[in-house]
Design a protein around this motif. Structure first.
Motif, PDB file in Angstrom:
ATOM      1  N   UNK A 249      67.473  49.346  21.708  1.00 40.32           N
ATOM      2  CA  UNK A 249      68.353  48.568  22.572  1.00 40.32           C
ATOM      3  C   UNK A 249      69.218  47.623  21.744  1.00 40.32           C
ATOM      4  N   UNK A 250      70.367  47.233  22.316  1.00 41.67           N
ATOM      5  CA  UNK A 250      71.285  46.334  21.630  1.00 41.67           C
ATOM      6  C   UNK A 250      71.417  45.032  22.420  1.00 41.67           C
ATOM      7  N   UNK A 251      71.537  43.925  21.675  1.00 38.91           N
ATOM      8  CA  UNK A 251      71.642  42.605  22.286  1.00 38.91           C
ATOM      9  C   UNK A 251      72.900  41.913  21.759  1.00 38.91           C
ATOM     10  N   UNK A 252      73.808  41.608  22.671  1.00 39.28           N
ATOM     11  CA  UNK A 252      75.019  40.871  22.339  1.00 39.28           C
ATOM     12  C   UNK A 252      74.784  39.452  22.860  1.00 39.28           C
ATOM     13  N   UNK A 253      74.483  38.527  21.965  1.00 38.65           N
ATOM     14  CA  UNK A 253      73.894  37.272  22.425  1.00 38.65           C
ATOM     15  C   UNK A 253      74.618  36.033  21.900  1.00 38.65           C
ATOM     16  N   UNK A 254      74.437  34.951  22.641  1.00 39.76           N
ATOM     17  CA  UNK A 254      74.876  33.610  22.243  1.00 39.76           C
ATOM     18  C   UNK A 254      73.690  32.699  22.527  1.00 39.76           C
ATOM     19  N   UNK A 255      72.966  32.295  21.477  1.00 41.98           N
ATOM     20  CA  UNK A 255      71.744  31.516  21.667  1.00 41.98           C
ATOM     21  C   UNK A 255      71.774  30.256  20.803  1.00 41.98           C
ATOM     22  N   UNK A 256      71.153  29.192  21.321  1.00 39.85           N
ATOM     23  CA  UNK A 256      71.134  27.927  20.589  1.00 39.85           C
ATOM     24  C   UNK A 256      69.886  27.788  19.723  1.00 39.85           C
ATOM     25  N   UNK A 257      68.942  28.726  19.842  1.00 43.41           N
ATOM     26  CA  UNK A 257      67.752  28.736  18.978  1.00 43.41           C
ATOM     27  C   UNK A 257      67.563  30.151  18.455  1.00 43.41           C
ATOM     28  N   UNK A 258      66.590  30.348  17.591  1.00 45.13           N
ATOM     29  CA  UNK A 258      66.353  31.673  17.030  1.00 45.13           C
ATOM     30  C   UNK A 258      65.736  32.600  18.074  1.00 45.13           C
ATOM     31  N   UNK A 259      66.278  33.797  18.182  1.00 44.72           N
ATOM     32  CA  UNK A 259      65.701  34.783  19.096  1.00 44.72           C
ATOM     33  C   UNK A 259      64.343  35.230  18.554  1.00 44.72           C
ATOM     34  N   UNK A 260      63.457  35.619  19.465  1.00 44.87           N
ATOM     35  CA  UNK A 260      62.117  36.057  19.093  1.00 44.87           C
ATOM     36  C   UNK A 260      61.901  37.485  19.584  1.00 44.87           C
ATOM     37  N   UNK A 261      61.404  38.346  18.691  1.00 45.96           N
ATOM     38  CA  UNK A 261      61.002  39.686  19.097  1.00 45.96           C
ATOM     39  C   UNK A 261      59.534  39.883  18.742  1.00 45.96           C
ATOM     40  N   UNK A 262      58.863  40.711  19.532  1.00 47.51           N
ATOM     41  CA  UNK A 262      57.452  40.998  19.279  1.00 47.51           C
ATOM     42  C   UNK A 262      57.133  42.394  19.793  1.00 47.51           C
ATOM     43  N   UNK A 263      56.496  43.206  18.962  1.00 51.27           N
ATOM     44  CA  UNK A 263      56.176  44.593  19.313  1.00 51.27           C
ATOM     45  C   UNK A 263      57.437  45.372  19.680  1.00 51.27           C
ATOM     46  N   UNK A 264      58.495  45.158  18.918  1.00 48.62           N
ATOM     47  CA  UNK A 264      59.782  45.824  19.161  1.00 48.62           C
ATOM     48  C   UNK A 264      60.159  46.711  17.979  1.00 48.62           C
ATOM     49  N   UNK A 265      61.079  47.646  18.213  1.00 49.05           N
ATOM     50  CA  UNK A 265      61.613  48.465  17.130  1.00 49.05           C
ATOM     51  C   UNK A 265      63.019  48.917  17.485  1.00 49.05           C
TER      52      UNK A 265
END
Length: 328
Positions: A249-265
């Motif tokens: 999957x693709x994420x086009x993001x605007x975030x004020x903190x660090x994104x977190x992923x877990x058990x992803x690929x």
């Protein structure tokens, strides 16, 4: 005689070098031991504070529960990042122990949230039959259910009127307008082949079991949480983004903190790129940095399954320039 003097001098130099090496090792060991002790102390203190806040959940009013659990999620994010940043000097056993404690605390928080903020099941109201009305003017139960299902927004519960839900949809275009979502939470689940457009500033978004779909959202006031998503594209702006068990999957993001992923690929990241009338005003209303500012951390991603601080996780990537656009 000269040869013996030279050999003696070389032995002295070797001995001196060996003494210096051992001295440096002792210093390094002491520094490492001190760093480990400091980490253990800080980790225990931060963990105890989170546990204290979890216990206070019962005292929080219903209107403040969402903000309370969002704050807990942010505290957990910081604690997990502390562990990730310290992995370079922690022993493997120490890392596994801390990770086990974090997993247990995560479970406690989820269980507490499920108890205090349960997801109420939507049920269709049975229609009262009126004998005096002609049968031909009455809708069959099947027609009534189909009409209900055609509605784009489902409100969950009375006190949960702030929660909007799309559930079990296939191949549909689903839209929420700015007036609908302001101050409300959006819940998306069991969507396949759908396009979802959320205008305005929802309070939070939760997504579960989404496949082959595209989700576009205006700025979210707090957090976005999603899990079990496959082959999707997400255009999201929020304070905090957490992605679990998601692939391709693709994420086009605007975030004020660090994104977190877990058990992803195979999850890709690129800058937020959706635009609609009034979007700048919506960014200001929810307190997110403007689209043109440097406050977007779209390429800062923490993988909780990858504790190395020297190498980037292989589970996520930067979307190539030719694929940084997404069409509705």
């Amino acid at each position: 005689m000269a040869d013996r003097s030279e050999k003696f001098r070389m032995r002295l130099e070797q001995r001196k070098a060996e003494m210096e090496r051992k001295k440096e090792e002792r210093i390094t060991q002491n520094e490492s031991r001190g760093a480990i002790e400091l980490f253990n102390k800080e980790f225990a203190t931060e963990k105890q504070e989170i546990e204290r806040l979890v216990e206070k959940s019962l005292e929080i009013s219903k209107s403040d529960l969402l903000a309370h659990f969002d704050a807990l999620a942010l505290s957990m994010q910081k604690l997990k990042k502390h562990l990730s940043d310290s992995a370079s000097f922690l022993p493997e056993f120490g890392i596994k122990t801390a990770q086990t404690q974090l997993d247990a605390l995560d479970l406690v928080i989820r269980e507490k949230r499920d108890v205090l903020m349960p997801k109420k099941k939507f049920a269709f109201k049975s229609r009262k039959k009126e004998a005096e009305k002609p049968v031909e003017n009455e809708k069959t139960e099947k027609e009534e259910i189909q009409e209900e299902a055609a509605c784009s927004v489902i409100l969950l519960g009375s006190d949960d009127a702030r929660i909007l839900k799309f559930h079990n949809r296939d191949g549909e275009t689903l839209t929420l307008e700015a007036d609908d979502v302001s101050g409300k939470e959006v819940d998306l689940s069991q969507l396949n082949g759908c396009v979802v457009k959320i205008f305005g500033t929802p309070m939070a978004i939760r997504m579960h079991h989404i496949s082959n779909s595209k989700v576009f959202s205006g700025p979210v006031a707090t957090s976005v949480f999603l899990d079990n998503c496959t082959a999707c594209s997400f255009v999201l702006a929020c304070q905090q983004l957490r992605i679990h068990t998601t692939t391709d999957s693709r994420f086009f993001i605007h975030v004020s903190s660090r994104a977190i992923i877990e058990d992803c690929s195979q999850v890709g990241f690129a800058p937020y790129n959706w635009d609609y009338s009034g979007i700048e005003r919506h960014f200001q209303e929810c307190g997110l940095p403007s689209l043109n500012s440097e406050g977007n951390h779209w390429d800062c991603v923490d993988d909780f399954n990858w504790l190395s601080s020297s190498e980037r996780s292989p589970n996520w990537y930067i979307v190539s320039q030719d694929k940084k656009t997404i069409k509705l």
